[in-house]
Scaffold this active site. Structure first.
Site, PDB file in Angstrom:
ATOM      1  CB  ALA A  52      -0.910   0.001   1.217  1.00  0.00           C
ATOM      2  CG  ASP A  55       0.027  -0.078  -4.585  1.00  0.00           C
ATOM      3  OD1 ASP A  55       0.997  -0.420  -5.289  1.00  0.00           O
ATOM      4  OD2 ASP A  55      -0.871  -0.856  -4.211  1.00  0.00           O
ATOM      5  CB  SER A 100      25.643 -19.831 -28.830  1.00  0.00           C
ATOM      6  OG  SER A 100      26.381 -20.459 -29.837  1.00  0.00           O
ATOM      7  CD  GLU A 133      27.497 -18.163 -14.318  1.00  0.00           C
ATOM      8  OE1 GLU A 133      26.574 -17.925 -15.121  1.00  0.00           O
ATOM      9  OE2 GLU A 133      28.489 -17.451 -14.182  1.00  0.00           O
ATOM     10  CE  LYS A 135      22.924 -23.616 -22.198  1.00  0.00           C
ATOM     11  NZ  LYS A 135      21.616 -23.350 -22.761  1.00  0.00           N
ATOM     12  CG  ASP A 137      15.250 -23.947 -21.275  1.00  0.00           C
ATOM     13  OD1 ASP A 137      15.761 -23.348 -22.246  1.00  0.00           O
ATOM     14  OD2 ASP A 137      14.542 -24.948 -21.392  1.00  0.00           O
ATOM     15  NE  ARG A 156      23.423 -15.933 -28.932  1.00  0.00           N
ATOM     16  CZ  ARG A 156      23.384 -16.713 -29.991  1.00  0.00           C
ATOM     17  NH1 ARG A 156      22.233 -17.045 -30.517  1.00  0.00           N
ATOM     18  NH2 ARG A 156      24.494 -17.161 -30.527  1.00  0.00           N
ATOM     19  CD  GLU A 192      18.984 -17.470 -20.989  1.00  0.00           C
ATOM     20  OE1 GLU A 192      19.984 -16.789 -21.323  1.00  0.00           O
ATOM     21  OE2 GLU A 192      18.561 -18.406 -21.670  1.00  0.00           O
ATOM     22  CE1 TYR A 244      24.341 -15.000 -19.835  1.00  0.00           C
ATOM     23  CE2 TYR A 244      22.393 -15.797 -18.666  1.00  0.00           C
ATOM     24  CZ  TYR A 244      23.045 -15.482 -19.854  1.00  0.00           C
ATOM     25  OH  TYR A 244      22.395 -15.639 -21.030  1.00  0.00           O
ATOM     26  CE  LYS A 308      29.018 -18.174 -17.832  1.00  0.00           C
ATOM     27  NZ  LYS A 308      28.202 -17.048 -17.374  1.00  0.00           N
ATOM     28  CE  LYS A 332      21.217 -27.909 -23.865  1.00  0.00           C
ATOM     29  NZ  LYS A 332      21.258 -27.298 -25.186  1.00  0.00           N
ATOM     30  CB  CYS A 426     -16.287 -50.627 -18.421  1.00  0.00           C
ATOM     31  SG  CYS A 426     -14.748 -51.120 -17.635  1.00  0.00           S
ATOM     32  CB  CYS A 429     -16.528 -55.201 -16.409  1.00  0.00           C
ATOM     33  SG  CYS A 429     -17.310 -53.630 -16.025  1.00  0.00           S
ATOM     34  CB  CYS A 444     -16.290 -48.630 -15.216  1.00  0.00           C
ATOM     35  SG  CYS A 444     -17.052 -50.221 -14.875  1.00  0.00           S
ATOM     36  CB  CYS A 449     -15.366 -53.133 -13.172  1.00  0.00           C
ATOM     37  SG  CYS A 449     -14.023 -52.607 -14.235  1.00  0.00           S
TER      38      CYS A 449
END
Ligand code: IVH
Length: 692
Positions: A52, A55, A100, A133, A135, A137, A156, A192, A244, A308, A332, A426, A429, A444, A449
């Protein structure tokens, strides 16, 4: 409160009271305050003021900017919420290319990388260290700061030229609009952008409901959100960023990558907390192993580990090929997603009778194992993802969960795909398959059954149902395996010879079991109704049905309308009862139960003579000799009723240890209060405590 923050607050207060203060100055101050609190909240995750209060600062700034539009700058916090849509993305040439990384798919490849680096460096390798580090995604971006201000952000792209997404990056609150303590700095930082998994799922759920195409994974969702022409839409998508690397920094010199990361942190950037300095490749591999196992714990996706070389002079010595640096590599993890074909859709019947559609897939290797089936959850899921037999789909395996179909690659459709239809019978059965109103799952409804029988028989024999002592999982499994029990009624046709032949069953136990079966015939209608395991019919509803209809025959004949006329019974329960009772197989089982001598009529005559007839009880607090359920059962057996709240109509309130407000209420209303002894006297249990 930190010294800096105290100063911020004092400034804020002074200026609120100083009406003659220069608007421009106040606007500047507000921006600094807001950025400071953004930093505390979004980067450090450690806010100093309430939402609040925050804001209120934003509103004050917005109001001043509205009165003085000439003061609005693009890096003002008010502009983060999403400026005007842009026509298209302007190309941005990266001053330093965004390379890359080469990939390693095994620890051998990581060792080969280490050997390569050492060979290349020769004697200089003696103080080689690696930084590992996660990676992330997501998608790589470059953020340009000039004189300490965020002026441009780009994707990129092909590494040489990316797209200008400045307006969208501004909506990410953890990106500082101004560097902390770096007023004059020019800087190109790399990081990233990603979407957290929970938010991705929420977004996809909204899209599913709106009939919009789904994103295959958080990375695609992040990319789609960042490449929005309307920053208003980007602002509504929960993106975040980890930084990074530094691409270009003419004003500062660094010696190690760790130092770069520390500097990024101190300038106000969000840097991933799991970064580690490793002395050798063994430590690197250990880190990779650990995060390979723990990746599901993170609330964002990682697809590997970036390794690295820490020393920047060694990095320089190693240099880069045209595509990637020689001083870094990406290990990977095995892929979790892949593309394959749905050869068929089959239905599996679960132990509760639920029919689950399963996709039969062209086998594919995911996260190290071969996947040939994926769950499709239910019919609605198939419709909303529009999955058809013959479709090419993206499948995913995460952790130990059953693989699932993420989405259909509609571009690959040939027109020969077939829609899936849920069978109406079913497959196990042949009983009807019913999907009750408001439920996603089709089931069912056959008691015979085989897929459901084991659970069903265990429930039938359980304590609150027919209470057949000795009929536990081991016995039930054998009875089913030997074909001695094919439905509930078969239990009552078992002979001594059948039972004594079971494993670990002596003559005495066999006789005991037969006696228990015999005794269960007399539990009464309500227990039988409950024991049948009709969906949505619990103990309470079973009792209501038994009371209203008095006889199983009447329940079997009851229509949906008759059932819903009973206050406790809604359309869902009614539908479920009617569906159950209309199955010929189920009716047959009930008939044979009756023939075996199971009592299926409420013994109404004489009900008025029971000692507690017409009396209403309320229980409060813990009793010593009974559980709550046992006490209630006893009251009912003696003809009484129990209620959850005390009113003038209550006859007795039974008070145990630590009673609640019901006790006070009873005293207020002058209702008769019984302690446990008094209650036992009343029910005639004061002489000895056998619980028969
Ligand atoms: S360093 C020249 N560090 O992985 C090296 N990249 O395949 C620049 N990525 O394009 C990248 N997390 O999109 C680096 N901690 C991290 C990373 C990371 C994710 C991505 C980035 C890069 C790709 C390389």
């Amino acid at each position: 409160m930190a010294g800096g923050e105290r100063q911020f607050k004092r400034q804020l207060e002074l200026n609120l009271s100083d009406e003659s203060s220069d608007v421009r100055k106040r606007v500047e101050e507000l921006r600094e305050l807001i950025e400071h609190h953004n930093y505390r909240y979004y980067v450090l995750d450690d806010p100093e003021i309430s939402d609040a209060e925050f804001d209120a600062l934003m509103r004050e700034l917005a109001a001043l900017e509205a009165q003085h539009p000439e003061l609005v700058t693009p890096d003002s916090p008010t502009q983060r919420v999403g400026g005007r849509p842009v026509e298209g993305f302007a190309p941005v040439a990266h001053r330093v290319p965004m390379l890359s990384l080469a990939n390693a798919y095994s620890f051998e490849e990581l060792r080969a990388f280490d050997a390569r680096v050492r060979r290349f460096l020769g004697a200089a390798a003696h103080n080689l260290e690696y930084v590992t580090e996660l990676k992330i995604d997501g998608l790589a971006v470059s953020l340009i700061y000039e004189k300490g201000r965020f002026v441009q952000g780009a994707t990129r792209g092909d590494g040489e030229v990316g797209e200008d997404v400045t307006h969208n990056l501004r909506t990410i609150r953890s990106i500082p609009m101004k560097l902390r303590g770096g007023k004059e700095l020019t800087l190109d930082v790399r990081g990233e952008v990603y979407m957290i998994k929970r938010e991705f799922e929420k977004l996809n759920e909204e899209r599913r409901r709106a009939g919009e195409p789904l994103f295959a994974n958080p990375r695609n969702a992040a990319a789609g959100s960042l490449r929005q022409l309307d920053p208003g839409i980007t602002a509504s998508r929960p993106l975040d960023i980890f930084l990074y690397a530094i691409g270009y920094s003419p004003d500062r010199e660094f010696h190690t990558h760790m130092e770069v990361l520390e500097t990024l942190k101190s300038l106000g950037f969000r840097v991933n907390p799991h970064i580690r300095l490793c002395r050798d490749i063994d430590e690197v591999i250990e880190y990779c192993e650990r995060w390979g196992e723990r990746r599901e714990e993170l609330d964002y996706e990682i697809d590997g580990i970036v390794v690295k070389v820490n020393s920047l002079s060694l990095q320089e010595a190693l240099g880069a090929t045209a595509k990637s640096p020689r001083w870094a590599i990406a290990y990977k993890f095995p892929a979790k997603q892949g593309t394959t074909v749905v050869k068929d859709i089959k239905v599996q019947v679960g132990r509760t009778g639920a029919l689950t559609p399963l996709a039969i897939l062209e086998p594919i290797e995911l996260a190290g194992s071969v996947v040939s089936r994926a769950t499709l959850h239910n019919e609605d899921m198939i419709r909303s993802k529009d999955i058809r037999i013959g479709d090419t789909v993206i499948v995913q395996k995460a952790g130990d969960v059953i693989p699932e179909v993420v989405k259909v690659v509609k571009e690959r459709r040939t027109g020969n795909e077939r829609e899936f239809v849920m069978p109406s019978k079913c497959p196990e059965c042949g009983s009807d398959v019913v999907r009750l109103e408001g439920e996603a799952v089709a089931r069912c409804v056959g008691v015979r059954c085989p897929a459901q029988l084991r659970e069903g028989v265990l429930h039938f024999a359980s304590r609150d149902a027919m209470d057949i002592e000795g009929m536990g999982p081991a016995v039930v499994t054998q009875l089913l395996d030997r074909g001695l029990v094919r439905d509930f009624a078969d239990i009552y046709y078992l002979r001594f010879d059948d039972i004594v032949g079971l494993e670990r069953m002596g003559k005495k136990s066999a006789q005991n079991l037969l006696n228990a079966i015999e005794a269960s015939k007399d539990r009464g209608l309500a227990r039988v109704v409950y024991a049948l395991g009709i969906r949505h019919v619990g103990e309470n509803i079973a009792r209501v049905l038994a009371e209203k209809f008095g006889d199983m025959e009447n329940i079997m004949r009851a229509s949906k309308e008759e059932l819903t006329a009973i206050p406790e019974i809604g359309p869902r329960i009614a539908e479920s009862v009617v569906a159950f009772m209309s199955q010929e197989a189920n009716r047959g089982v009930i008939r044979r139960l009756r023939e075996a001598g199971v009592r299926m009529a409420e013994d109404r005559a004489g009900a008025g003579d029971l000692p507690l007839s017409g009396k209403t009880f309320v229980l409060t607090g813990a009793l010593e000799h009974f559980t709550r359920g046992e006490a209630e059962e006893m009251i009912r057996r003696l003809g009484g009723r129990t209620s959850g709240s005390v009113s003038r109509k209550t006859d007795y309130v039974v008070v145990g240890r630590d009673p609640g407000s019901k006790y006070d209420r009873a005293r207020e209303l002058g209702v008769t209060i019984l302690d446990e002894d008094g209650f036992m006297k009343l029910i005639g249990r004061d002489k000895g405590l056998d619980r028969g």
